[in-house]
Scaffold this active site. Sequence first.
Site: not given
Length: 345
Positions: A186, A320, A240, A220-221, A68
Amino acid sequence: MDYTEYAMKLTKELLQTPSPGGYTFKQRELCKKRFEDMGLEVRRTKKGAIYAVLPGKSEGKARAVAAHIDTLGAIVKEIKDDGYLRITNIGGYAWQSVEGENLIIHTREEKEITGTLLPDKASIHVFSDEVREASRTEDSVQVRLDADVSSKEGVLKLGINVGDFVSFNPRTVITENGYIKSRYLDDMACVGVLYAAVKQILDEKMEVSHTTYLFLTDYEEIGHGLYGVSDDVHEILALDIGTVGSYHTSCEKKVTILAKDSRTPYDYEFRHRLEEIAIKNNIDYATDVHFRYGSDATTYALQGTDFNFACIGLGVNATHHYERSHYDGYKNNIDLLREYMLSEY
Protein backbone atom coordinates in the site's frame (compact mmCIF):
# COMPACT_ATOMS: atom_id res chain seq x y z
CA MET A 1 7.14 -9.14 -22.30
CA ASP A 2 5.59 -10.25 -19.02
CA TYR A 3 4.14 -6.96 -17.77
CA THR A 4 2.98 -8.58 -14.55
CA GLU A 5 6.51 -9.68 -13.69
CA TYR A 6 7.69 -6.19 -14.65
CA ALA A 7 5.19 -4.64 -12.20
CA MET A 8 6.24 -6.91 -9.33
CA LYS A 9 9.94 -6.29 -9.88
CA LEU A 10 9.28 -2.57 -10.11
CA THR A 11 7.34 -2.71 -6.83
CA LYS A 12 10.38 -4.27 -5.17
CA GLU A 13 12.62 -1.60 -6.69
CA LEU A 14 10.31 1.23 -5.58
CA LEU A 15 10.36 -0.10 -2.04
CA GLN A 16 14.12 0.34 -1.83
CA THR A 17 13.63 4.12 -1.67
CA PRO A 18 12.02 5.14 1.65
CA SER A 19 9.09 7.53 1.24
CA PRO A 20 7.08 8.01 4.44
CA GLY A 21 4.43 10.69 4.04
CA GLY A 22 6.09 14.12 4.01
CA TYR A 23 9.45 12.66 2.91
CA THR A 24 8.73 11.60 -0.66
CA PHE A 25 11.03 13.84 -2.66
CA LYS A 26 13.54 11.09 -3.53
CA GLN A 27 10.83 8.70 -4.68
CA ARG A 28 9.13 11.51 -6.58
CA GLU A 29 12.26 12.29 -8.61
CA LEU A 30 12.85 8.63 -9.45
CA CYS A 31 9.24 8.23 -10.57
CA LYS A 32 9.44 11.42 -12.62
CA LYS A 33 12.44 10.01 -14.49
CA ARG A 34 10.60 6.74 -15.17
CA PHE A 35 7.76 8.66 -16.81
CA GLU A 36 10.21 10.75 -18.83
CA ASP A 37 12.03 7.62 -19.96
CA MET A 38 8.68 6.46 -21.36
CA GLY A 39 8.54 9.66 -23.41
CA LEU A 40 5.77 11.26 -21.36
CA GLU A 41 5.48 14.90 -20.38
CA VAL A 42 5.65 15.30 -16.60
CA ARG A 43 4.09 18.20 -14.72
CA ARG A 44 4.18 19.18 -11.06
CA THR A 45 1.58 20.68 -8.76
CA LYS A 46 2.34 23.69 -6.57
CA LYS A 47 2.48 21.42 -3.51
CA GLY A 48 4.86 19.00 -5.19
CA ALA A 49 2.95 16.01 -6.57
CA ILE A 50 3.89 14.89 -10.06
CA TYR A 51 1.69 13.69 -12.88
CA ALA A 52 2.41 12.50 -16.40
CA VAL A 53 0.25 13.26 -19.42
CA LEU A 54 -0.82 10.30 -21.57
CA PRO A 55 -2.31 11.77 -24.77
CA GLY A 56 -5.57 10.24 -25.98
CA LYS A 57 -7.73 10.15 -29.09
CA SER A 58 -9.88 12.84 -27.51
CA GLU A 59 -8.72 15.76 -25.37
CA GLY A 60 -12.24 16.37 -24.12
CA LYS A 61 -13.52 14.74 -20.93
CA ALA A 62 -10.03 13.94 -19.70
CA ARG A 63 -9.39 11.29 -17.06
CA ALA A 64 -7.09 11.09 -14.08
CA VAL A 65 -5.62 7.92 -12.58
CA ALA A 66 -4.03 8.27 -9.14
CA ALA A 67 -1.76 6.04 -7.05
CA HIS A 68 0.19 7.20 -4.02
CA ILE A 69 3.93 7.05 -3.42
CA ASP A 70 3.79 7.99 0.27
CA THR A 71 3.92 5.19 2.82
CA LEU A 72 3.47 4.72 6.53
CA GLY A 73 6.38 5.85 8.68
CA ALA A 74 7.22 8.03 11.66
CA ILE A 75 8.92 11.22 12.89
CA VAL A 76 11.25 11.71 15.84
CA LYS A 77 9.32 13.54 18.56
CA GLU A 78 11.66 13.24 21.55
CA ILE A 79 15.31 12.49 22.29
CA LYS A 80 15.42 10.84 25.71
CA ASP A 81 18.10 11.43 28.31
CA ASP A 82 19.24 7.80 27.99
CA GLY A 83 19.91 8.09 24.23
CA TYR A 84 16.71 6.35 23.08
CA LEU A 85 14.13 8.09 20.86
CA ARG A 86 10.39 8.53 21.02
CA ILE A 87 8.65 8.69 17.64
CA THR A 88 5.18 9.60 16.42
CA ASN A 89 3.44 7.73 13.63
CA ILE A 90 2.72 8.84 10.08
CA GLY A 91 -0.43 7.10 8.89
CA GLY A 92 -2.68 4.63 10.63
CA TYR A 93 -0.99 1.52 11.96
CA ALA A 94 -0.66 -0.33 15.25
CA TRP A 95 2.71 -0.14 17.02
CA GLN A 96 2.62 -3.93 17.41
CA SER A 97 2.92 -4.19 13.62
CA VAL A 98 6.41 -2.66 13.66
CA GLU A 99 7.68 -3.97 16.99
CA GLY A 100 11.19 -5.36 16.59
CA GLU A 101 11.54 -3.90 13.08
CA ASN A 102 14.76 -2.35 11.82
CA LEU A 103 14.46 1.28 10.79
CA ILE A 104 16.36 4.29 9.46
CA ILE A 105 16.49 7.81 10.88
CA HIS A 106 16.81 10.29 8.00
CA THR A 107 18.61 13.35 9.36
CA ARG A 108 18.45 16.93 8.16
CA GLU A 109 21.93 16.51 6.66
CA GLU A 110 20.72 13.38 4.81
CA LYS A 111 22.66 10.97 7.02
CA GLU A 112 21.00 7.59 7.55
CA ILE A 113 21.30 6.18 11.06
CA THR A 114 19.85 2.75 11.74
CA GLY A 115 18.01 1.46 14.78
CA THR A 116 15.23 -0.82 15.97
CA LEU A 117 11.77 -0.15 17.39
CA LEU A 118 11.28 -1.83 20.77
CA PRO A 119 8.86 -1.60 23.68
CA ASP A 120 10.25 0.19 26.71
CA LYS A 121 10.28 -3.16 28.48
CA ALA A 122 11.57 -5.59 25.88
CA SER A 123 13.58 -8.26 27.69
CA ILE A 124 11.65 -11.14 29.22
CA HIS A 125 14.71 -11.90 31.40
CA VAL A 126 14.69 -8.42 32.90
CA PHE A 127 10.99 -7.59 33.12
CA SER A 128 9.31 -11.02 33.19
CA ASP A 129 5.55 -10.99 32.51
CA GLU A 130 5.45 -7.20 32.18
CA VAL A 131 6.83 -7.71 28.66
CA ARG A 132 3.77 -9.77 27.70
CA GLU A 133 1.22 -7.60 29.46
CA ALA A 134 2.37 -4.06 28.61
CA SER A 135 0.45 -2.18 25.91
CA ARG A 136 2.24 -0.84 22.86
CA THR A 137 1.52 2.87 22.41
CA GLU A 138 3.37 5.91 21.13
CA ASP A 139 4.53 6.54 24.69
CA SER A 140 5.63 2.99 25.50
CA VAL A 141 7.77 2.14 22.47
CA GLN A 142 11.18 3.58 21.69
CA VAL A 143 13.99 3.49 19.15
CA ARG A 144 17.27 1.85 20.11
CA LEU A 145 19.96 3.38 17.89
CA ASP A 146 22.78 1.34 16.39
CA ALA A 147 25.33 3.74 17.84
CA ASP A 148 27.44 4.13 20.97
CA VAL A 149 25.20 6.69 22.65
CA SER A 150 23.68 6.76 26.12
CA SER A 151 22.67 10.40 26.44
CA LYS A 152 20.67 13.10 24.68
CA GLU A 153 23.89 14.97 23.92
CA GLY A 154 25.36 11.91 22.23
CA VAL A 155 22.31 11.57 19.99
CA LEU A 156 22.47 15.24 19.00
CA LYS A 157 26.14 14.82 18.08
CA LEU A 158 25.11 12.05 15.66
CA GLY A 159 23.06 14.68 13.82
CA ILE A 160 19.63 13.40 14.91
CA ASN A 161 17.02 16.03 15.76
CA VAL A 162 13.35 16.20 16.61
CA GLY A 163 11.47 16.27 13.31
CA ASP A 164 13.70 13.77 11.49
CA PHE A 165 11.77 11.24 9.43
CA VAL A 166 11.80 7.51 10.17
CA SER A 167 11.30 4.66 7.69
CA PHE A 168 10.89 0.97 8.50
CA ASN A 169 12.55 -1.88 6.64
CA PRO A 170 10.02 -3.14 4.04
CA ARG A 171 11.55 -6.66 3.90
CA THR A 172 10.29 -7.31 0.37
CA VAL A 173 10.24 -10.95 -0.78
CA ILE A 174 8.90 -12.41 -4.05
CA THR A 175 8.28 -16.14 -3.68
CA GLU A 176 8.62 -18.81 -6.36
CA ASN A 177 4.88 -19.47 -6.33
CA GLY A 178 3.96 -15.87 -7.12
CA TYR A 179 3.43 -14.15 -3.78
CA ILE A 180 4.97 -10.81 -2.89
CA LYS A 181 5.40 -10.01 0.82
CA SER A 182 6.41 -6.59 2.07
CA ARG A 183 5.54 -3.57 4.09
CA TYR A 184 4.07 -0.76 1.99
CA LEU A 185 2.49 -2.73 -0.85
CA ASP A 186 0.00 0.00 0.00
CA ASP A 187 0.51 1.64 -2.37
CA MET A 188 3.75 0.75 -4.15
CA ALA A 189 2.11 -2.32 -5.65
CA CYS A 190 -0.48 -0.09 -7.35
CA VAL A 191 2.26 2.27 -8.54
CA GLY A 192 3.88 -0.78 -10.16
CA VAL A 193 0.53 -1.67 -11.75
CA LEU A 194 0.15 1.85 -13.15
CA TYR A 195 3.61 1.84 -14.77
CA ALA A 196 3.07 -1.65 -16.20
CA ALA A 197 -0.29 -0.79 -17.80
CA VAL A 198 1.10 2.42 -19.30
CA LYS A 199 4.23 0.65 -20.54
CA GLN A 200 2.15 -2.02 -22.28
CA ILE A 201 -0.03 0.63 -23.94
CA LEU A 202 3.04 2.50 -25.20
CA ASP A 203 5.04 -0.61 -26.19
CA GLU A 204 2.16 -2.05 -28.18
CA LYS A 205 1.28 1.33 -29.69
CA MET A 206 -2.24 1.40 -28.31
CA GLU A 207 -4.02 4.71 -27.92
CA VAL A 208 -6.11 5.59 -24.90
CA SER A 209 -9.55 6.97 -25.65
CA HIS A 210 -9.17 10.18 -23.63
CA THR A 211 -6.16 12.16 -22.50
CA THR A 212 -5.27 10.73 -19.09
CA TYR A 213 -3.32 12.39 -16.28
CA LEU A 214 -1.29 9.88 -14.28
CA PHE A 215 -1.01 11.23 -10.73
CA LEU A 216 1.47 9.99 -8.15
CA THR A 217 0.23 11.55 -4.95
CA ASP A 218 2.33 12.11 -1.84
CA TYR A 219 0.08 12.64 1.19
CA GLU A 220 -2.60 9.96 0.79
CA GLU A 221 -1.84 8.16 4.04
CA ILE A 222 -2.44 11.43 5.90
CA GLY A 223 -5.63 12.28 4.01
CA HIS A 224 -4.72 15.02 1.54
CA GLY A 225 -3.01 13.15 -1.26
CA LEU A 226 -4.80 14.26 -4.43
CA TYR A 227 -4.89 17.93 -5.40
CA GLY A 228 -4.22 20.20 -8.35
CA VAL A 229 -6.40 18.22 -10.78
CA SER A 230 -7.12 20.03 -14.03
CA ASP A 231 -10.63 21.35 -14.68
CA ASP A 232 -10.91 19.28 -17.86
CA VAL A 233 -10.90 16.03 -15.85
CA HIS A 234 -14.35 14.39 -15.76
CA GLU A 235 -13.53 11.32 -13.71
CA ILE A 236 -10.81 10.06 -11.40
CA LEU A 237 -9.86 6.43 -10.86
CA ALA A 238 -7.87 5.83 -7.67
CA LEU A 239 -5.56 2.81 -7.52
CA ASP A 240 -5.33 1.56 -3.96
CA ILE A 241 -5.35 -1.70 -2.06
CA GLY A 242 -8.27 -4.06 -1.50
CA THR A 243 -8.42 -5.24 2.10
CA VAL A 244 -8.42 -9.03 2.40
CA GLY A 245 -9.93 -10.76 5.44
CA SER A 246 -12.99 -11.26 7.61
CA TYR A 247 -16.21 -10.48 5.72
CA HIS A 248 -14.45 -8.74 2.81
CA THR A 249 -14.70 -10.21 -0.69
CA SER A 250 -11.27 -8.93 -1.80
CA CYS A 251 -8.77 -11.63 -2.77
CA GLU A 252 -5.02 -11.51 -3.36
CA LYS A 253 -5.53 -13.01 -6.84
CA LYS A 254 -8.26 -10.62 -8.03
CA VAL A 255 -8.74 -6.95 -8.75
CA THR A 256 -10.94 -5.25 -6.16
CA ILE A 257 -13.59 -2.80 -7.38
CA LEU A 258 -14.79 -0.62 -4.51
CA ALA A 259 -18.50 -0.06 -3.95
CA LYS A 260 -18.08 1.92 -0.72
CA ASP A 261 -15.43 2.90 1.78
CA SER A 262 -15.75 4.42 5.26
CA ARG A 263 -16.41 7.86 3.79
CA THR A 264 -18.83 7.40 0.90
CA PRO A 265 -20.24 5.06 -1.72
CA TYR A 266 -18.45 5.29 -5.05
CA ASP A 267 -20.44 6.33 -8.12
CA TYR A 268 -22.64 3.44 -9.16
CA GLU A 269 -22.50 4.01 -12.93
CA PHE A 270 -18.69 4.34 -12.93
CA ARG A 271 -18.32 1.23 -10.75
CA HIS A 272 -20.78 -0.68 -12.95
CA ARG A 273 -18.78 0.31 -16.05
CA LEU A 274 -15.60 -1.10 -14.48
CA GLU A 275 -17.41 -4.33 -13.63
CA GLU A 276 -18.67 -4.60 -17.21
CA ILE A 277 -15.13 -4.09 -18.55
CA ALA A 278 -13.91 -6.86 -16.25
CA ILE A 279 -16.68 -9.25 -17.32
CA LYS A 280 -16.20 -8.53 -21.04
CA ASN A 281 -12.44 -9.16 -20.82
CA ASN A 282 -12.55 -12.20 -18.48
CA ILE A 283 -10.77 -10.28 -15.71
CA ASP A 284 -11.19 -11.86 -12.28
CA TYR A 285 -12.61 -9.23 -9.93
CA ALA A 286 -14.37 -8.80 -6.60
CA THR A 287 -16.68 -5.92 -5.71
CA ASP A 288 -16.12 -5.00 -2.07
CA VAL A 289 -17.10 -2.64 0.76
CA HIS A 290 -14.24 -1.46 2.97
CA PHE A 291 -14.18 -0.42 6.62
CA ARG A 292 -11.70 2.17 7.99
CA TYR A 293 -10.62 3.06 4.48
CA GLY A 294 -10.44 5.98 2.10
CA SER A 295 -8.77 6.60 -1.24
CA ASP A 296 -7.41 9.59 -3.11
CA ALA A 297 -10.69 9.70 -5.05
CA THR A 298 -12.97 9.95 -2.02
CA THR A 299 -10.85 12.45 -0.09
CA TYR A 300 -10.75 14.68 -3.17
CA ALA A 301 -14.50 14.29 -3.74
CA LEU A 302 -15.17 15.34 -0.15
CA GLN A 303 -13.47 18.65 -0.87
CA GLY A 304 -16.52 19.51 -2.99
CA THR A 305 -14.86 19.05 -6.37
CA ASP A 306 -17.07 18.21 -9.35
CA PHE A 307 -16.01 14.96 -11.03
CA ASN A 308 -16.93 11.30 -11.06
CA PHE A 309 -14.89 8.87 -8.94
CA ALA A 310 -14.07 5.18 -8.52
CA CYS A 311 -11.38 2.98 -6.97
CA ILE A 312 -9.78 -0.34 -7.89
CA GLY A 313 -6.80 -2.16 -6.44
CA LEU A 314 -4.82 -5.22 -5.54
CA GLY A 315 -6.21 -7.51 -2.87
CA VAL A 316 -3.71 -7.26 -0.01
CA ASN A 317 -3.57 -9.48 3.07
CA ALA A 318 -2.66 -7.99 6.49
CA THR A 319 -2.96 -4.37 5.36
CA HIS A 320 -0.83 -1.81 7.25
CA HIS A 321 1.16 -4.71 8.72
CA TYR A 322 3.49 -7.11 6.86
CA GLU A 323 1.41 -7.24 3.70
CA ARG A 324 1.05 -9.83 0.95
CA SER A 325 -0.41 -10.05 -2.57
CA HIS A 326 -0.01 -12.31 -5.61
CA TYR A 327 1.06 -12.37 -9.27
CA ASP A 328 -2.51 -13.12 -10.40
CA GLY A 329 -3.78 -10.05 -8.58
CA TYR A 330 -1.21 -7.89 -10.32
CA LYS A 331 -2.24 -9.29 -13.70
CA ASN A 332 -5.93 -8.69 -13.14
CA ASN A 333 -5.25 -5.12 -11.99
CA ILE A 334 -3.03 -4.36 -14.97
CA ASP A 335 -5.62 -5.80 -17.36
CA LEU A 336 -8.52 -3.82 -15.89
CA LEU A 337 -6.56 -0.56 -15.76
CA ARG A 338 -5.37 -0.97 -19.34
CA GLU A 339 -8.82 -1.82 -20.69
CA TYR A 340 -10.38 1.05 -18.74
CA MET A 341 -7.95 3.57 -20.26
CA LEU A 342 -8.64 2.20 -23.74
CA SER A 343 -12.42 2.27 -23.27
CA GLU A 344 -14.86 5.06 -24.07
CA TYR A 345 -17.20 6.67 -21.57
